[in-house]
Design an enzyme around this catalytic site. Sequence first.
Site, mmCIF file in Angstrom:
data_model
loop_
_atom_site.group_PDB
_atom_site.id
_atom_site.type_symbol
_atom_site.label_atom_id
_atom_site.label_comp_id
_atom_site.label_asym_id
_atom_site.label_seq_id
_atom_site.Cartn_x
_atom_site.Cartn_y
_atom_site.Cartn_z
ATOM 1 N N LYS A 11 -8.937 -4.252 24.312
ATOM 2 C CA LYS A 11 -8.324 -4.933 25.473
ATOM 3 C C LYS A 11 -8.342 -4.016 26.679
ATOM 4 O O LYS A 11 -8.433 -2.782 26.557
ATOM 5 C CB LYS A 11 -6.883 -5.376 25.176
ATOM 6 C CG LYS A 11 -5.893 -4.252 24.811
ATOM 7 C CD LYS A 11 -5.277 -3.512 25.989
ATOM 8 C CE LYS A 11 -4.320 -2.405 25.564
ATOM 9 N NZ LYS A 11 -4.024 -1.390 26.575
ATOM 10 N N ASP A 137 1.206 -3.407 21.011
ATOM 11 C CA ASP A 137 -0.043 -4.058 21.455
ATOM 12 C C ASP A 137 -0.700 -4.923 20.381
ATOM 13 O O ASP A 137 -1.769 -5.482 20.622
ATOM 14 C CB ASP A 137 -1.069 -2.980 21.860
ATOM 15 C CG ASP A 137 -0.820 -2.443 23.260
ATOM 16 O OD1 ASP A 137 -0.114 -3.110 24.032
ATOM 17 O OD2 ASP A 137 -1.341 -1.357 23.561
HETATM 18 O O1 C5P Z 1 4.502 0.359 20.303
HETATM 19 P P1 C5P Z 1 3.624 1.542 20.213
HETATM 20 O O2 C5P Z 1 3.713 2.213 18.859
HETATM 21 O O3 C5P Z 1 2.221 1.292 20.606
HETATM 22 O O4 C5P Z 1 4.205 2.591 21.241
HETATM 23 C C1 C5P Z 1 3.888 3.966 21.244
HETATM 24 C C2 C5P Z 1 4.927 4.697 22.069
HETATM 25 O O5 C5P Z 1 4.787 4.336 23.450
HETATM 26 C C3 C5P Z 1 6.368 4.336 21.727
HETATM 27 O O6 C5P Z 1 6.855 5.175 20.700
HETATM 28 C C4 C5P Z 1 7.088 4.564 23.029
HETATM 29 O O7 C5P Z 1 7.383 5.933 23.189
HETATM 30 C C5 C5P Z 1 6.061 4.185 24.088
HETATM 31 N N1 C5P Z 1 6.215 2.797 24.579
HETATM 32 C C6 C5P Z 1 7.241 2.504 25.459
HETATM 33 N N2 C5P Z 1 7.387 1.220 25.914
HETATM 34 C C7 C5P Z 1 6.529 0.243 25.538
HETATM 35 C C8 C5P Z 1 5.457 0.548 24.657
HETATM 36 C C9 C5P Z 1 5.334 1.832 24.196
HETATM 37 O O8 C5P Z 1 8.025 3.379 25.827
HETATM 38 N N3 C5P Z 1 6.700 -0.982 26.011
#
Ligand code: C5P
Length: 285
Positions: A11, A137
């Site tokens: 994406k 995501d």
């Molecule tokens: O959800 P995901 O594991 O992809 O997110 C990785 C890191 O990115 C999270 O641990 C967080 O620190 C940060 N994040 C965030 N806000 C979001 C998505 C991700 O702070 N909406």
Amino acid sequence: MDHLTVLSPAKLNLVLDVLGKRPDGFHELQTIFERISLADQITLTRKSSGKIRIHCVHPDVPLNTRNLAFKAAMMLARDFSISEGLDINIIKNIPVAAGLAGGSSNAAAVLSGLNRLWQIGLKQAQLVNYAARLGSDVAFFLYNTSYALGTGRGELIKPLDVKTKLWHVLVTPRVKIYTKKVFARLKLNLTNKKDNVNILLPFLKKGDLAGLAGALSNDLEPAILSLRPDFIYLKDKLLDAGAIGVCFSGSGPSVFACVQSQQHAQSLRAKFDRSYTQVFIVTTL
Ligand code: C5P
């Protein structure tokens, strides 16, 4: 059915607005996702041995529980008491930790693939629930849509009825940037915050490339550049080479250019120095 092969696309984020920090530590976002033609290929094969195994020759892909595709399979096997084995074979074309959500897409492909292969019978809403538990995501890739609005952590998805097909040159430096690190460096400036999603959407719907290019935006850019100030030159180089607009995708370091056509993409790529980057021509999928 003893095996299944599916495409697992990447994406881009045409807009990524950070609206604030949430009590759970995540950030509240609004983003427009675009599904693109750069894709991994995943083959799921049922095995009589009781092990779930992941195979991938790419050196940056973890072959353990740090791999979201592996985690997705483990979750379903546990929750539905599936004791047979599984091989997950990943042909990795999407750069890792590059703002393109390759790992998240792989997890979504495994969720929906195993739902068919193991005949679990989960409904879309239940799959989306699993996706949200795996990462912010993942859910987007469960929708059969070229574009979607993402809100919440990015996991609340509203498919957009947009027919526009875009062409891009996508440039990914050979440097991994971890999302967590980028969000940690983010300095929230919530005054004079523009609603970039609603600024861009009408241009996207109309296929107005110049308008769209001017409306591309990513609130994570200052945090990405605080880690790697030199990446600003990537944007400049793409603009100098004739891009209509450029933007970082997700938490970077991938930068994409909007171009008029496949031909325009090819001529831009030919001018671009590929010594320290990976350069792809991609289109909306
Ligand atoms: O959800 P995901 O594991 O992809 O997110 C990785 C890191 O990115 C999270 O641990 C967080 O620190 C940060 N994040 C965030 N806000 C979001 C998505 C991700 O702070 N909406």
